[in-house]
Design a protein around this motif. Structure first.
Motif, PDB file in Angstrom:
ATOM      1  N   GLU A   1       1.228   6.595   8.161  1.00 53.17           N
ATOM      2  CA  GLU A   1       1.954   7.653   7.519  1.00 53.17           C
ATOM      3  C   GLU A   1       2.719   8.317   8.396  1.00 53.17           C
ATOM      4  O   GLU A   1       3.831   8.498   7.998  1.00 53.17           O
ATOM      5  CB  GLU A   1       0.825   8.736   6.928  1.00 53.17           C
TER       6      GLU A   1
ATOM      7  N   HIS B   1       3.164  11.976  -0.596  1.00 49.90           N
ATOM      8  CA  HIS B   1       2.317  10.815  -0.814  1.00 49.90           C
ATOM      9  C   HIS B   1       1.141  11.299   0.343  1.00 49.90           C
ATOM     10  O   HIS B   1      -0.187  11.045  -0.070  1.00 49.90           O
ATOM     11  CB  HIS B   1       2.973   9.592  -0.265  1.00 49.90           C
TER      12      HIS B   1
ATOM     13  N   PHE C   1      -2.882  12.181  -1.041  1.00 49.18           N
ATOM     14  CA  PHE C   1      -3.747  10.997  -1.089  1.00 49.18           C
ATOM     15  C   PHE C   1      -5.321  11.334  -1.198  1.00 49.18           C
ATOM     16  O   PHE C   1      -5.621  12.317  -0.794  1.00 49.18           O
ATOM     17  CB  PHE C   1      -3.711  10.486   0.224  1.00 49.18           C
TER      18      PHE C   1
END
Length: 714
Positions: free
Chosen positions: A66, A263, A267
């Protein structure tokens, strides 16, 4: 009871056998159950350590990936605003050489500021603003009109990086040009943008000046609330300097925090109560799940992060949280911004399911053990009693007969029968032995039959292994072919990148070494920009091609008019090729049905096809393209015809292959990569459609696309 035992030899034998056999077995069972519990506890702890280590490593890898995604976004933004800065410095280093056809139509508000209104969609142009403190300066207006030449580059940057909320050119006189265009009056009316806007009061300007940024490089601001309604953002800024080393303006690009980190923050993890947040290098919260982050917890994070940030860049550590107790803290850095991605997982979220499952399994095993132990004990006690009984009642002759019968069994004669001479205990023992012999004989026969069956199964498994080995060999050959294809792809990409880079290098070296006229310089700059755009287009095509090949490209489908998609693609195609001699004739059947497609991806396919039609028709005085759309049952047919150079019939089947280009196109020195039509074909096929090409040399090419109206399944 003692007297009874003394009178019976059988009871004596039974008592002794029980004392010598059953009591040790009971003690052994108790000891075994204790060892089972101890072993279960040990294995549970080992399992907790193993699973915890693997789970934490997997989560750390997730954080690192990420962080890499966000880091790539920062790097892409930096590369684009660096290109805009270079163009801006080139404009202002020689303003007299620029033909100004970008007149800005300002209107003045009652608050005293000037702004450029817009009638079109905000994504189709940039607009300008001059603060009330500089509204009477004609030089500011002239500079903004010169900076207006940056509009196409601002628009292209936003198209390449749609995550950006805005890209702007901000001058020291508190005036700016921004893309996409914003409604200045509205922003002022809601109190976001001050009418007397002063750049010296804002970090997204003063952090770029020489006192804060002596290296004149790109600088990232801290998170702040924007002067528009965009909310919390972070901005990349780079100064624009004049030849006299005076800072003229700042190029900035705004990244919204919510879209950048959405995102990561949302998550869903397997572990309950796990949550994520983002901090800066000092441990200050940037964004995160506020319901899990109390003031006490933030103080703990800040003190520990600030103490370790100087020595640890990423990793896993343990800490105590008021609401969750002992927990694991995982963190990974984003180098460009100095941020940290953080993940908190309570230890109980990992260990509790393991312990509960282990205790459940241990209880089941102990239950089965005690049942089997009781049955075994029962069998042993019964057997001891029977043996003791027969032992006490037998005499020498029956023992000899039994011995002879046992010897026969040893030689393989399991069916040997002993004659029965009495009906007493010895007779019963003899009959029992005879029955046992018959049973053993049957068991031996059964074992022989099972051995035969087992042998047949072994042969069958051998054949299966041979088949599997053959399949593995075929898989190896396929992998080898895949590796050869990968090597060929890398070689082709290297070739396609080397040619434009060589041209860029040659033109830049010529500009450095020779004193060229303005016309020659502009011509070389055009070549550099054209080749740079070609490289960007090639990289974008390769990225999308790779996503299509591994099915990573998510399709967001919706019901939409096919006419709208084609009209939009035609509009963009005309803008991308700045020429006035393009004629595109469209013919749409009446009452066409809506289609269920991904508008963005299908528009990309149409743009690639229209781009090829225009690019390979530029030798003509008039580029004439006709587009015909018809519907038959549940299928939409789109035909795109041009008057270009055409394709050799022998090469039509190859034209959709990756990196293939028509030899006549290479000879005509038409720039291309051989990727666009391949991407278009894959996008159409992902929509369950087909693409067919017919062409005649020096007459033109006809591209026929058929699409189903409804392609619900991916």
């Amino acid at each position: 009871m003692i007297k009874l035992i003394k009178r019976s030899f059988f009871l004596k034998v039974v008592t002794i056998m029980l004392l010598l056999s059953v009591v040790p077995i009971i003690l052994l069972g108790a000891y075994s159950s204790l060892k089972v519990k101890t072993l279960s506890t040990y294995l549970t702890n080992e399992q907790i350590n193993t699973i915890t280590s693997k789970a934490l490593q997997q989560k750390l890898i997730f954080l690192e990936k990420e962080a890499e995604v966000i880091e790539k976004t920062f790097v892409n933004v930096e590369q684009h605003i660096k290109l805009i800065q270079q163009q801006a410095e080139a404009l202002f280093s020689a303003p007299n050489k620029v033909i100004s056809d970008k007149e800005i139509r300002f209107i003045q508000n009652s608050y005293g500021y000037l702004w450029e209104p817009f009638d079109e969609h905000p994504f189709e142009k940039a607009n300008a603003f001059i603060s009330s403190i500089s509204a009477n300066s004609s030089s500011v207006i002239n500079d903004l009109q010169l900076a207006k030449h940056l509009e196409p580059l601002l628009q292209q940057t936003h198209q390449n990086l749609p995550i950006l909320k805005g890209i702007y050119f901000l001058m020291a006189e508190s005036a700016f040009i921004i893309y996409p265009a914003i409604d200045i009056d509205y922003e002022v009316s809601i109190g976001e943008l001050p009418p007397d806007f002063n750049v010296d009061h804002y970090a997204f300007y003063y952090l770029a000046n020489e006192s804060y940024n002596p290296s004149k490089n790109i600088v990232w601001t801290n998170v702040y609330h924007d002067v528009t309604q965009w909310g919390n953002i972070v901005t990349a800024i780079i100064p624009v300097y004049l030849p006299n080393n005076k800072m003229k303006a700042v190029i900035g690009a705004d990244l919204p925090i919510t879209e950048l980190t959405n995102h990561f923050l949302h998550f869903e993890f397997e572990e309950p109560n796990a949550f994520t947040f983002i901090t800066d290098s000092q441990g200050n919260l940037i964004t995160g799940d506020e319901k899990h982050l109390s003031e006490d917890e933030l103080i703990i994070y800040q003190s520990q992060l600030s103490a370790e940030a100087k020595t640890i860049s990423q990793g896993i550590r343990s800490l105590s949280i008021p609401n969750f107790g002992e927990s694991y803290h995982l963190f990974a850095p984003i180098s460009s911004s100095g941020w940290f991605l953080n993940l908190i997982i309570p230890k109980s979220s990992i260990t509790t399911p393991i312990v509960e499952d282990s205790e459940k399994q241990t209880a089941q095993l102990l239950k089965q053990f005690f049942i089997q132990f009781a049955l075994l004990l029962f069998v042993i006690v019964s057997l001891l009693i029977v043996l003791s009984y027969f032992f006490s009642k037998t005499v020498t002759n029956p023992i000899h007969r039994l011995n002879e019968a046992l010897n026969e069994s040893k030689r393989g004669n399991y069916g040997k029968q002993i004659p029965v001479f009495s009906t007493d205990e010895i007779g019963h023992l003899t009959k029992t032995f005879n029955q046992m012999s018959i049973t053993i004989d049957h068991l031996v026969e059964g074992l022989n039959e099972k051995a035969t069956v087992l042998e047949e199964r072994v042969l069958e498994r051998t054949k299966m292994l041979q088949t599997t080995n053959h399949e593995l060999l075929q898989t190896y050959k396929q992998l080898k072919l895949t590796e050869e294809s990968r090597s060929e792809l890398i070689l082709q990409i290297s070739h396609d990148l080397k040619t434009p880079l060589t041209k860029i290098k040659g033109n830049i070296e010529a500009l450095q070494k020779y004193d060229l006229s303005d016309e020659e310089q502009n011509e070389m700059f055009d070549i550099v920009v054209m080749q740079t755009n070609h490289i960007i287009e090639l990289i974008n095509d390769l990225f999308e091609l790779s996503s299509l090949d591994v099915n990573q490209l998510a399709f967001e489908k919706e019901w939409i008019e096919i006419e709208f998609l084609l009209d939009h693609a035609i509009s963009l195609a005309k803008k991308n090729y700045h020429t006035s001699h393009i004629e595109i004739e469209t013919s749409y059947a009446e009452e066409l049905a809506l289609v269920f497609v991904d508008p963005k991806r299908l528009n990309r396919a149409f743009m690639n096809i229209l781009g090829n039609a225009i690019k390979y028709s530029q030798k003509n005085e008039i580029i004439h393209i006709t587009i015909h759309v018809a519907q038959e049952n549940d299928m939409i047919t789109i035909k795109v015809k041009d008057n270009g150079i055409g394709i050799d019939p022998a090469n039509i089947k190859k034209i959709t292959e990756l990196f293939y280009r028509e030899p006549r196109a290479k000879k005509a020195k038409i720039i291309g990569s051989g990727i666009g039509i391949n991407i278009a074909k894959k996008i159409i096929e992902r929509h369950h459609g087909k693409l067919h090409i017919d062409s005649t040399i020096d007459v033109g090419t006809l591209v026929t696309i058929t699409l189903p109206i409804n392609s619900m399944e991916e």
